[in-house]
Design a protein around this motif. Structure first.
Motif, short mmCIF file in Angstrom:
data_model
loop_
_atom_site.label_atom_id
_atom_site.label_comp_id
_atom_site.label_asym_id
_atom_site.label_seq_id
_atom_site.Cartn_x
_atom_site.Cartn_y
_atom_site.Cartn_z
N ILE A 43 41.55 -13.03 22.91
CA ILE A 43 40.90 -12.46 21.73
C ILE A 43 40.58 -13.55 20.71
O ILE A 43 39.47 -13.59 20.16
N CYS A 63 36.01 -8.34 22.55
CA CYS A 63 37.20 -8.38 21.70
C CYS A 63 37.67 -6.96 21.39
O CYS A 63 38.85 -6.64 21.51
N GLU A 69 37.53 -9.26 12.17
CA GLU A 69 36.90 -8.86 13.44
C GLU A 69 35.90 -7.74 13.22
O GLU A 69 34.80 -7.75 13.80
#
Length: 123
Positions: free
Chosen positions: A26, A52, A67
């Protein structure tokens, strides 16, 4: 024929993530997404962040704020560029437009595919 040059099925070819290795951690995917953003390669950025998201989902984790922002930036830029292209093509004169309708439909199809992928990631 135009459909052989530009067709949404191109998206279904091996992805950039798979070419780099399907088991990327990740942290590496996020770093690659940042690099792609800097290079304005938003489709690659979206692929990295999609992978991810999928990995985090499999691990029963949520995306963190950074993210989520990277994923949002990638789709916003992809959709923005495609929508601008659609507006430009729809503004063409009728005689030019007749020849380009199939091309326009392919672009609209690509937009729909990206939006569906994004919605699936959020579900």
């Amino acid at each position: 024929h135009l459909q052989t040059i530009y067709h949404p099925s191109i998206m279904s070819q091996q992805s950039i993530v798979d070419k780099l290795g399907s088991n990327l951690p990740i942290k590496t995917l996020v770093e690659l997404a940042r690099v792609a953003e800097t290079a304005e390669l938003y489709k690659d950025m979206f692929e990295f962040m999609s992978r991810c998201s999928q990995q985090k989902f499999q691990e029963s984790q949520d995306l963190d704020v950074d993210e989520r922002n990277l994923l949002s930036v990638s789709i916003k830029n992809i959709v923005g560029v495609i929508r601008a292209s659609i507006r430009t093509m729809e503004g063409l004169t009728d005689e030019i437009k007749e020849n380009d309708d199939s091309y326009l439909n392919l672009i609209k199809s690509e937009l729909k595919q990206y939006c569906q992928q994004y919605i699936e990631l959020l579900s």
